[in-house]
Design an enzyme around this catalytic site. Structure first.
Site, PDB file in Angstrom:
ATOM      1  NE  ARG A 209       3.386   3.814   1.007  1.00 23.68           N
ATOM      2  CZ  ARG A 209       4.657   4.205   1.096  1.00 23.68           C
ATOM      3  NH1 ARG A 209       5.041   4.982   2.111  1.00 23.68           N
ATOM      4  NH2 ARG A 209       5.543   3.820   0.193  1.00 23.68           N
ATOM      5  CE  LYS A 240      -7.003  -5.535  21.178  1.00 21.72           C
ATOM      6  NZ  LYS A 240      -6.142  -6.100  22.247  1.00 21.72           N
ATOM      7  CG  HIS A 322      -3.170   4.148  -2.640  1.00 17.99           C
ATOM      8  ND1 HIS A 322      -2.287   4.266  -1.587  1.00 17.99           N
ATOM      9  CD2 HIS A 322      -2.422   3.758  -3.706  1.00 17.99           C
ATOM     10  CE1 HIS A 322      -1.065   3.963  -1.989  1.00 17.99           C
ATOM     11  NE2 HIS A 322      -1.115   3.650  -3.279  1.00 17.99           N
ATOM     12  NE  ARG A 325       2.006   6.279  -2.344  1.00 19.11           N
ATOM     13  CZ  ARG A 325       3.136   6.639  -1.747  1.00 19.11           C
ATOM     14  NH1 ARG A 325       3.152   7.691  -0.961  1.00 19.11           N
ATOM     15  NH2 ARG A 325       4.245   5.937  -1.923  1.00 19.11           N
ATOM     16  CG  HIS A 348       8.248   5.274  -4.697  1.00 20.09           C
ATOM     17  ND1 HIS A 348       7.805   5.631  -5.949  1.00 20.09           N
ATOM     18  CD2 HIS A 348       7.151   4.823  -4.035  1.00 20.09           C
ATOM     19  CE1 HIS A 348       6.509   5.420  -6.038  1.00 20.09           C
ATOM     20  NE2 HIS A 348       6.083   4.939  -4.881  1.00 20.09           N
ATOM     21  CE1 TYR A 358       1.867   7.724  -9.973  1.00 19.52           C
ATOM     22  CE2 TYR A 358       4.036   7.324  -9.046  1.00 19.52           C
ATOM     23  CZ  TYR A 358       2.674   7.461  -8.890  1.00 19.52           C
ATOM     24  OH  TYR A 358       2.105   7.319  -7.636  1.00 19.52           O
TER      25      TYR A 358
END
Length: 381
Positions: A209, A240, A322, A325, A348, A358
Site C-alpha cells: 500500500r 502531521k 493504489h 497494488r 489480506h 479479483y
C-alpha cells in the site's frame, strides 16, 4: 415486590424498584411516564421486570448521542485504533453524525432516525452543499455508528443497538483499473531516473500500500535475503506525518523481492549515502527508504502528484497510485499464481477478500485451467 401500578393525574404510571443506592443504601425507584390505561401501565411494568430478570434492564439516562460519541472517542477509540482511523472516526462524528443526530438522547434514538439521516446524506450531505455523499461514505458512517452503539450496549447505557436495524445505501462494486504487462513496462521506462522511481517500482512489484511504501525503513529490508518486512505505514494525522501500524496489524508481513527490485534498492541506497555525505548534519535521517533529497519523508500528496505527471508523459490511463497494488495482484493471478500467495503478499487477512476483489480475473484463469486439463488427455493420442 418489584413494582406496582398507580393512578397519577389523568393517567397511570408504574413504580419499579431497581435496587439500592450503593452510597446511601436507600431504595432506588424508577417512575414511568404516564400511560392512558391501567392495562398499558401494567404491560410496561411486566416488560421492565422481565428486562431486570434477564439482565438487560437499562436505567433511564439523559445522555445525548453527541455527548456519548465524544466520550466514546476518548474512552475507547483513541487507544484502540490506529491514529488515522481515530482521525476518520472523529471527522465522521463531528462533521456529519453529531450535527444531525447528536441532540437525541441515546434512549430516544431509533432506527428510523438513523435511516432518515442516511437518506438525507445521500441526497444532500456534502459539507459544501453541492449534492449528496457517496454511498461508501455513508456506509463508513454506518460502521462508526454501529461500533459506537455496540459499546453503549456493553456499557449498559442502552439495551439494543438500533444502528443494526437501519440500512445504509448499497455500494456499487467498482472494477479496479490496472495496467497490463506492456503498460507496466512503458510506465517504468518513463519513471526511470525519477527521484521516486523506487516507490513506483515497489508498488508494482510487491503490492504494498502507499503508506507501507512511504513508511518502509532500511532496517525492514534484507537485500541479501531478497526480502522486505512490512512493519510500519506512513500516514497524515491532523496534518502531521506519523509512522503507525500497517492496516493488517497483528503480525509482520514478509514479502520476497525480485532481483531487479533488489538491484534498484541497492542503487537507491547508494544515492542516499551520497546525499548524506554531501549534506552532513543538514540531512534528516529517519532511516526511510523513500525520502526527499534531504532525507525527509515524502508526503502522500507529493507521491500522487509525481505519479500523475509520469502517467501523463507516458500517455497512459489515469489510474490511481493504489491501482499499482491491483496491477501487481492481477498480473500474478494471470500468471497462474495461487490466490493464497497473492493474499499473503497483499496482506489480506482472509483469502476470500482476495478472491472477491479479483473475481474478474478468475473466469479467464478457469478457462485456461480447463484447456490445460483437456490437453492432458489429448497428449496420449
Amino acid at each position: 415486590m418489584r413494582g406496582h401500578v398507580r393512578k397519577r393525574g389523568k393517567g397511570w404510571v408504574y413504580v419499579l424498584s431497581i435496587g439500592r443506592d450503593l452510597t446511601t443504601g436507600k431504595r432506588k425507584q424508577k417512575w414511568s411516564r404516564s400511560f392512558k390505561t391501567k392495562k398499558e401501565a401494567e404491560r410496561e411494568l411486566n416488560k421492565a421486570i422481565n428486562e431486570i430478570e434477564n439482565g438487560i434492564f437499562v436505567e433511564p439516562n439523559k445522555v445525548t448521542l453527541g455527548e456519548y460519541l465524544e466520550n466514546w472517542l476518548e474512552d475507547y477509540a483513541r487507544g484502540a485504533v490506529r491514529p488515522t482511523t481515530f482521525s476518520s472516526y472523529r471527522f465522521a462524528i463531528r462533521t456529519h453524525i453529531a450535527p444531525h443526530l447528536g441532540s437525541l438522547t441515546l434512549q430516544e434514538l431509533q432506527a428510523t432516525h438513523i435511516q432518515r439521516f442516511y437518506n438525507n446524506k445521500l441526497e444532500s450531505g456534502r459539507v459544501d452543499g453541492k449534492g449528496g455523499l457517496a454511498a461508501s461514505t455513508i456506509q463508513y458512517m454506518h460502521t462508526v455508528l454501529q461500533k459506537a452503539l455496540e459499546h453503549a450496549v456493553k456499557w449498559q447505557l442502552i439495551n439494543r443497538n438500533v444502528a443494526k436495524l437501519s440500512d445504509p445505501p448499497k455500494i456499487r462494486k467498482r472494477e479496479n483499473a490496472t495496467f497490463g504487462a506492456e503498460e507496466v513496462k512503458r510506465f517504468l521506462t518513463y519513471a526511470k531516473g525519477h527521484r521516486l522511481y523506487i516507490a513506483f517500482l515497489l508498488g508494482i512489484t510487491t503490492g504494498l500500500r502507499k503508506g507501507e511504501i512511504l513508511g518502509l525503513r532500511w532496517n525492514d529490508v534484507a537485500l541479501e535475503e531478497k526480502m522486505l518486512s512490512v512493519r510500519k505505514s506512513l500516514a497524515l494525522v491532523d496534518g502531521k506525518r506519523v509512522l503507525q501500524e500497517p492496516k493488517t496489524s497483528g503480525s509482520i508481513r514478509s514479502v520476497p523481492l525480485p532481483s531487479l527490485v533488489v538491484q534498484a534498492l541497492e542503487e537507491h541506497k547508494l544515492l542516499q549515502s551520497k546525499e548524506k555525505i554531501k549534506l552532513g548534519a543538514l540531512y534528516h535521517d529517519h532511516g526511510l527508504v523513500v525520502t526527499t533529497s534531504i532525507g525527509k519523508p515524502v508526503s502522500p500528496s507529493d507521491l500522487w502528484k509525481y505519479f500523475k505527471s509520469i502517467l501523463k508523459k507516458a500517455d497512459l490511463p489515469n489510474i490511481r497510485f493504489h491501482d499499482l497494488r491491483h496491477t501487481h495482484a492481477t498480473l500474478m493471478l494471470q500468471q497462474g499464481e495461487h490466490p493464497k500467495i497473492v493474499a499473503e503478499r497483499l496482506g489480506h487477512s482472509d483469502i476470500r477478500l482476495t478472491m472477491d476483489t479479483y473475481s474478474h480475473v478468475l473466469p479467464n484463469m478457469q478457462q485456461e485451467a480447463v484447456e490445460r486439463f483437456e490437453k492432458m488427455f489429448l497428449s496420449d493420442e
